[in-house]
Design a protein around this motif. Structure first.
Motif, PDB file in Angstrom:
ATOM      1  N   LEU A   1     -32.988 101.751  34.617  1.00 17.48           N
ATOM      2  CA  LEU A   1     -34.276 101.528  33.957  1.00 17.48           C
ATOM      3  C   LEU A   1     -34.919 102.803  33.426  1.00 17.48           C
ATOM      4  O   LEU A   1     -35.792 102.753  32.564  1.00 17.48           O
ATOM      5  CB  LEU A   1     -35.237 100.825  34.923  1.00 17.48           C
ATOM      6  CG  LEU A   1     -34.818  99.406  35.309  1.00 17.48           C
ATOM      7  CD1 LEU A   1     -35.720  98.848  36.394  1.00 17.48           C
ATOM      8  CD2 LEU A   1     -34.853  98.500  34.092  1.00 17.48           C
TER       9      LEU A   1
ATOM     10  N   TYR B   1     -44.268  92.346  32.845  1.00 17.15           N
ATOM     11  CA  TYR B   1     -44.485  93.740  32.468  1.00 17.15           C
ATOM     12  C   TYR B   1     -45.930  94.148  32.784  1.00 17.15           C
ATOM     13  O   TYR B   1     -46.855  93.381  32.527  1.00 17.15           O
ATOM     14  CB  TYR B   1     -44.218  93.906  30.971  1.00 17.15           C
ATOM     15  CG  TYR B   1     -44.113  95.341  30.542  1.00 17.15           C
ATOM     16  CD1 TYR B   1     -42.970  96.078  30.831  1.00 17.15           C
ATOM     17  CD2 TYR B   1     -45.142  95.965  29.857  1.00 17.15           C
ATOM     18  CE1 TYR B   1     -42.860  97.399  30.445  1.00 17.15           C
ATOM     19  CE2 TYR B   1     -45.042  97.286  29.461  1.00 17.15           C
ATOM     20  CZ  TYR B   1     -43.894  98.005  29.762  1.00 17.15           C
ATOM     21  OH  TYR B   1     -43.798  99.315  29.383  1.00 17.15           O
TER      22      TYR B   1
ATOM     23  N   ARG C   1     -42.789 104.922  32.489  1.00 12.22           N
ATOM     24  CA  ARG C   1     -42.726 103.456  32.525  1.00 12.22           C
ATOM     25  C   ARG C   1     -41.661 102.983  31.541  1.00 12.22           C
ATOM     26  O   ARG C   1     -41.720 103.309  30.365  1.00 12.22           O
ATOM     27  CB  ARG C   1     -44.092 102.860  32.184  1.00 12.22           C
ATOM     28  CG  ARG C   1     -44.091 101.337  32.161  1.00 12.22           C
ATOM     29  CD  ARG C   1     -45.500 100.775  32.236  1.00 12.22           C
ATOM     30  NE  ARG C   1     -46.037 100.894  33.585  1.00 12.22           N
ATOM     31  CZ  ARG C   1     -47.312 100.674  33.915  1.00 12.22           C
ATOM     32  NH1 ARG C   1     -48.176 100.339  32.989  1.00 12.22           N
ATOM     33  NH2 ARG C   1     -47.711 100.794  35.160  1.00 12.22           N
ATOM     34  N   PRO C   2     -40.696 102.186  32.041  1.00 10.77           N
ATOM     35  CA  PRO C   2     -39.653 101.692  31.129  1.00 10.77           C
ATOM     36  C   PRO C   2     -40.263 100.877  29.989  1.00 10.77           C
ATOM     37  O   PRO C   2     -41.354 100.318  30.122  1.00 10.77           O
ATOM     38  CB  PRO C   2     -38.779 100.813  32.033  1.00 10.77           C
ATOM     39  CG  PRO C   2     -39.051 101.289  33.423  1.00 10.77           C
ATOM     40  CD  PRO C   2     -40.474 101.752  33.428  1.00 10.77           C
ATOM     41  N   GLU C   3     -39.531 100.811  28.899  1.00 10.04           N
ATOM     42  CA  GLU C   3     -39.968 100.033  27.727  1.00 10.04           C
ATOM     43  C   GLU C   3     -40.205  98.576  28.115  1.00 10.04           C
ATOM     44  O   GLU C   3     -39.579  98.059  29.038  1.00 10.04           O
ATOM     45  CB  GLU C   3     -38.841 100.054  26.671  1.00 10.04           C
ATOM     46  CG  GLU C   3     -38.561 101.406  26.070  1.00 10.04           C
ATOM     47  CD  GLU C   3     -39.597 101.801  25.045  1.00 10.04           C
ATOM     48  OE1 GLU C   3     -40.054 100.925  24.311  1.00 10.04           O
ATOM     49  OE2 GLU C   3     -39.952 102.993  25.011  1.00 10.04           O
ATOM     50  N   ARG C   4     -41.057  97.941  27.324  1.00 12.71           N
ATOM     51  CA  ARG C   4     -41.357  96.526  27.567  1.00 12.71           C
ATOM     52  C   ARG C   4     -40.088  95.665  27.581  1.00 12.71           C
ATOM     53  O   ARG C   4     -39.956  94.751  28.398  1.00 12.71           O
ATOM     54  CB  ARG C   4     -42.311  96.040  26.468  1.00 12.71           C
ATOM     55  CG  ARG C   4     -42.783  94.612  26.626  1.00 12.71           C
ATOM     56  CD  ARG C   4     -43.853  94.306  25.604  1.00 12.71           C
ATOM     57  NE  ARG C   4     -45.135  94.884  25.958  1.00 12.71           N
ATOM     58  CZ  ARG C   4     -46.057  94.263  26.712  1.00 12.71           C
ATOM     59  NH1 ARG C   4     -45.826  93.055  27.171  1.00 12.71           N
ATOM     60  NH2 ARG C   4     -47.190  94.857  26.997  1.00 12.71           N
TER      61      ARG C   4
ATOM     62  N   MET D   1     -37.317  96.250  28.668  1.00 14.45           N
ATOM     63  CA  MET D   1     -36.518  96.380  29.892  1.00 14.45           C
ATOM     64  C   MET D   1     -36.859  95.307  30.919  1.00 14.45           C
ATOM     65  O   MET D   1     -36.050  94.989  31.779  1.00 14.45           O
ATOM     66  CB  MET D   1     -36.728  97.767  30.517  1.00 14.45           C
ATOM     67  CG  MET D   1     -36.295  98.922  29.649  1.00 14.45           C
ATOM     68  SD  MET D   1     -34.556  98.876  29.234  1.00 14.45           S
ATOM     69  CE  MET D   1     -33.848  99.604  30.702  1.00 14.45           C
TER      70      MET D   1
END
Lengths: 648, 351
Positions: free
Chosen positions: A248, A394, B337-340, B342
């Motif tokens: 990730l 998210y 923060r990983p991309e949306r 992901m």
């Protein structure tokens, strides 16, 4: 015989280390993929190989998927637990056993099926000798699948997932499973009432365990440092960080934005995490009760020195080593007051896998905002078992890094700042981070008495001022803690207050109390301490508030008594702990034992009893069925009709 | 021949970083007059000043005890963390991940590192954390007023404790067997050597252990001496007990020691320490040789001083983790923060 469709429980008794987890997960996952609400719980001993272990699956079309205390179908693969497994089958249930176990069978009220597992495996030319025992577990899956109607396609999907698409093990296991199914088709007669039929109630859901969810949530929260030390049932949380961080947070330059360090013990694990948190990293550790005991000294330091850090406590039963592989909610008061002297911890209480994810990232925001350790209390049941869950969402709010002064900020302030000064009146001071190049940025952190400028002092008035500010800061945190989840019920006159993984059991008990006992209760699941205003309002509403939890002494009850002395007479502790995941039965019985009926209800009950005597075998009234359709919010199901009401 | 001399003063100039020595100083010491720890603090100030290192490029750490108080007395412009007894290494380990460009200076004592903190001491060695780890070693617990520490010699007599029945822990040997990459020993009364070893330690990438014998003027002394703590305690009113400090001069060598030289130094308690400088030609890159020298010193009751061991080939802890060049504590949400998209990938990985 009446068909029981999508509403029963299955328990598999095996030996620890016999490789049955693949088989049991395959059953669980394939039922899930059939769209039927399901849960699976591994009840395992603290042992590598040889001791009895059970896997229990609850199938319930209405979405009541807490552990069920009765076993409708039992699969006995372990001679050492054979006798008790046999006894455990509900009347009218089914008992499957490996036929090489030659022990007396004394039950006439259940269906008995010997399974020639070894013969079936031996006759399968595709199974290498070394794998016979492992694949043998798949034979019982095949037999069960044939007998209750598990969809073979879904089984294949489950195996493909389990073996990450590797064709060879998928084929070998699936072949053994099919051989079992074929044998059952040719040799067994269906006598028990248990059937599976595909539904659509798990559409859009995922299946995951809380520790994995917590790790992934932490990654989406930007975790930069984790110090940890192996302990059941928390280890898989840190291991999941190791699994998912490279995926990730992968960068083109191959460099890392994080570090996960396995420390030499829990003391060092939290020490490292505090060091990292102090220096400005989103920092965490994960442990269980005994580890938390070791971390206590550091927890007190972080509280007083005001260092943000997140501590996941995946609870198991204590005290001491306790039952290392059994679940509990026994660390609540310990965590609440952790550290010597006066300290109050900010605590998050996730109740399901989705919240393990959410609190994974939110905990960093809260820790950095409040500049304090945040404890997240999960438990073994939530952390290590597979749960149905909404997909992870998210994070919709930007990271809250709290009050951090940069070089530019300090320049603007002409270097005039004080580390522990409550400038904003919210108890939260400003901090600077190592590496800040402004000559006035540095301060000296210590666990000893300090003034607003972080200078050592033992002056009484300074100490009092500091401690009172910490209290202000703590109670102010209620403004940005997760609010409770409520499951109201029309006409409710009493309240149930609980937290954590007991939700499924309580929802079921709430339903049973309503339908079977005429007790309507609103249910609030608290998700954080300090308590938010919603908790206060909830308690205010009722004369009786049942505080349900998995420990001996009613720890949440104790905290509520402290925080709400004015409501002391309302609280009734329903605490129970046997190390097993919560079941509706103990919640229901616990509440019934302490429920105080009003005069009106007593009279009603007496007249109802008279009516019942007159019409002994009466069918359920229409009224009861209608009532059940207006019930509380359901966790996963679209509607929850009352099986119990119908039975009545 | 034994010698006891007062400490010399220091001069103030501007270094290549444009800073005066004052920029490296800390608060006035509250340790006992004559405490060797103060001399070490002064050498830390001088070493960093002379190396032109800005104080902001350093983090300082300590545990609990007299020695662990001393980071207050140097580098006021440096972030510091006075942590818990014996737990300084873990705090430093975590903190130094935040900015791998910074150097750590940890100050500990023999009580802190050789007893309660022995575990963390050894693990910070094997992890090769990029820091100078100073043990201000006096063989006694000062803050709790005079108990044996784990480095106290067998047979040592202390008033309230009687005779020490145990063999001592040797900080340098423990560091060596824990695979420390820099191990040195010195004596607080030998400021020149302390300073040079500090400079070498600061220049070393990885863990650098400096075991510095720093006599306690107050507790590790002769009980019937006129100025001893024991005497003072017996002759003072209780009201004054806490503030009673034995007036002592710091023990300082009159003259720098030659390589291979052996010299006797008188301690405040009347005992004598035999200092032995490492021989010319000694190879500090040979760990086996270092252990041999330590064993020889133990048999002869010598205090061998100098750089015992150095290994410059091992990666530091943060190097092992292959971190981005930007300090981790300067990374922003975009980095962390990983991309949306992901989130969908993750959900797809679940069943």
């Amino acid at each position: 015989m009446n068909r029981k469709v999508n509403d029963f429980s299955i328990t598999v008794g095996t030996k620890n280390g016999s490789g049955s987890s693949t088989a049991n997960n395959t059953i669980l996952r394939s039922i899930f993929k059939m769209g039927i609400p399901v849960s699976g719980k591994n009840l395992f001993p603290s042992n590598i190989q040889g001791l009895p272990t059970w896997y229990t699956i609850r199938v319930n079309k209405d979405g009541f998927i807490a552990r069920h205390e009765a076993n409708d179908i039992v699969i006995a693969m372990n001679p050492d637990s054979f006798a008790r497994d046999l006894v455990s089958v509900s009347p009218g249930g089914a008992f499957f056993y490996a036929d090489d176990i030659r022990q007396p069978i004394t039950r006439a009220d259940i269906t008995i099926h010997p399974m020639p597992i070894k013969t079936i495996v031996r006759n399968d030319p595709n199974v290498p000798t070394d794998f016979r025992d492992l694949v043998g577990n798949m034979v019982y899956v095949g037999i069960l699948a044939q007998m209750i109607g598990i969809d073979m396609e879904k089984i294949l999907a489950a195996l493909t997932f389990h073996f990450k698409g590797k064709q060879k093990p998928v084929d070998m296991n699936f072949n053994a499973l099919k051989a079992g199914a074929e044998w059952a088709k040719d040799n067994l007669e269906k006598k028990d009432p248990f059937h599976l039929e595909s539904m659509d109630k798990t559409d859009g859901l995922i299946m995951a365990d809380g520790n994995t969810a917590a790790a992934i949530g932490s990654i989406f929260g930007g975790v930069q440092f984790a110090g940890w030390y192996p302990i059941t049932p928390a280890s898989s949380l840190a291991e999941s960080l190791n699994d998912f961080l490279p995926v990730l947070r992968k960068r083109e330059d191959g460099k890392h934005t994080y570090a996960v360090v396995q420390a030499e013990d829990e003391l060092a694990a939290l020490g490292m995490a505090i060091g990292a948190g102090w220096a400005g990293l989103r920092s965490m550790t994960s442990t269980s009760g005994p580890g938390l005991s070791l971390m206590t000294e550091f927890a007190g330091l972080a509280y007083y020195a005001e260092v943000p850090v997140v501590i996941w406590d995946v609870q198991r039963i204590g005290p001491s080593t306790g039952l290392p592989t059994r679940t509990s909610q026994g660390d609540l008061t310990f965590t609440h007051f952790i550290g010597h002297g006066d300290s109050h911890s900010v605590i998050l209480l996730p109740g399901d896998v989705g919240e393990c994810f959410d609190f994974g990232w939110q905990s960093f925001d809260i820790a950095e905002r409040a500049q304090t350790p945040v404890f997240v209390l999960s438990d073994l049941d939530m952390g290590m078992n597979q749960w149905m869950s909404k997909p992870f969402q998210y994070p919709e709010t930007p990271m809250d890094r709290g009050k951090i002064l940069t070089e530019q900020d300090l320049e603007g302030l002409k270097g005039n700042w004080a580390r522990y000064l409550d400038k904003d009146g919210d108890g939260i001071p400003y901090r600077t981070l190592p590496g800040n190049k402004h000559p006035m940025s540095a301060y000296f952190t210590r666990g000893t008495g300090h003034d607003e400028n972080a200078r050592y002092t033992e002056e009484s008035d300074v100490y009092i001022r500091n401690m009172e500010r910490l209290k202000v800061k703590y109670y102010n945190a209620a403004n940005y803690m997760p609010k409770p989840v409520t499951h109201p019920l029309k006409g409710a006159k009493v309240g149930i207050l609980a937290y954590g993984s007991t939700e499924n059991a309580i929802l079921e008990a709430q339903h049973q109390l309503d339908i079977d006992h005429g007790i309507q209760a609103d249910f609030m699941r608290v998700r954080a301490i300090p308590f938010t205003d919603e908790v206060t309002k909830f308690i205010e509403n009722y004369d009786q508030v049942f505080v349900v939890e998995m420990n001996r002494d009613g720890q949440m009850h104790q905290i509520l008594l402290t925080e709400y002395p004015q409501f002391a007479m309302k609280f009734k502790s329903v605490a129970y702990h046997d190390g097993l995941p919560a079941a509706a039965k103990w919640v229901r019985e616990g509440i019934l034992a302490k429920y105080t009926r009003t005069e009106g209800e007593k009279q009603k009950k007496a007249s109802a009893a008279k009516t019942a005597v007159k019409a002994k075998a009466a069918k359920p009234s229409k009224k009861a069925a209608v009532k059940s359709s207006t019930k509380a919010k359901k966790p996963v199901t679209k509607s929850r009709t009352s099986a119990k009401a119908k039975k009545k | 021949m034994a010698e006891t001399l007062p400490m010399a003063g220091a001069t103030a100039n501007t270094n290549l970083a444009g800073l005066t020595k004052n920029d490296y100083r800390g608060n006035p010491t509250t340790l006992c007059q004559g405490c060797g720890h103060n001399s070490i603090s002064n050498q830390i100030v001088t070493a960093l000043y002379e190396m032109n290192t800005v104080p902001e490029a350093v983090m300082k750490f300590s545990g609990i005890g007299c020695s662990s108080k001393s980071p207050t007395y140097f580098l006021n412009r440096t972030f510091g963390f006075n942590s818990l007894h014996g737990r300084m290494p873990s705090i430093a380990t975590g903190a130094l991940f935040a900015d791998a460009h910074m150097k750590g200076i940890g100050v500990s004592g023999d009580g802190d590192s050789a007893s309660i903190g022995m575990g963390q001491f050894k693990h910070v060695m094997r992890r090769n954390v990029n820091m100078v780890y100073i043990v201000e070693n006096n063989g006694v617990y000062g803050l709790t007023k005079g108990q044996f520490s784990a480095t106290a010699e067998k047979g040592l007599q202390l008033k309230k404790q009687g005779e020490n029945p145990y063999m001592p822990v040797d900080i340098c040997m423990e560091a060596l067997v824990s695979n420390a990459t820099f191990v040195a020993r010195s004596f607080a009364g030998n400021p020149k050597q302390v300073k040079e070893l500090l400079k070498a330690a600061l220049a070393h990438d990885g863990i650098a252990v400096l075991d510095i014998i720093s006599p306690c003027v107050t507790f590790n002394n002769q009980e019937n001496a006129f100025h001893s703590y024991a005497w003072g305690k017996d002759h003072e009113e209780p009201l004054h007990e806490i503030s009673y400090i034995a007036p002592r001069n710091e023990i300082i060598l009159e003259r720098e020691m030659e390589e291979g030289e052996i010299r006797e130094v008188a301690m405040h308690d009347g005992s004598t320490v035999i200092l032995k400088n490492l021989e010319k030609g000694y190879d500090p890159k040979d760990r086996y040789e270092a252990l041999r020298v330590m064993e020889e010193a133990q048999r002869n009751n010598w205090l061998v001083t100098g750089l015992l061991y150095i290994n410059t080939t091992k990666p530091t802890l943060t190097n092992i983790y292959n971190l981005v060049d930007t300090p981790l504590n300067r990374l922003t949400e975009a980095d962390l923060r990983p991309e949306r998209s992901m989130i969908d990938e993750v959900n797809a990985l679940m069943f």
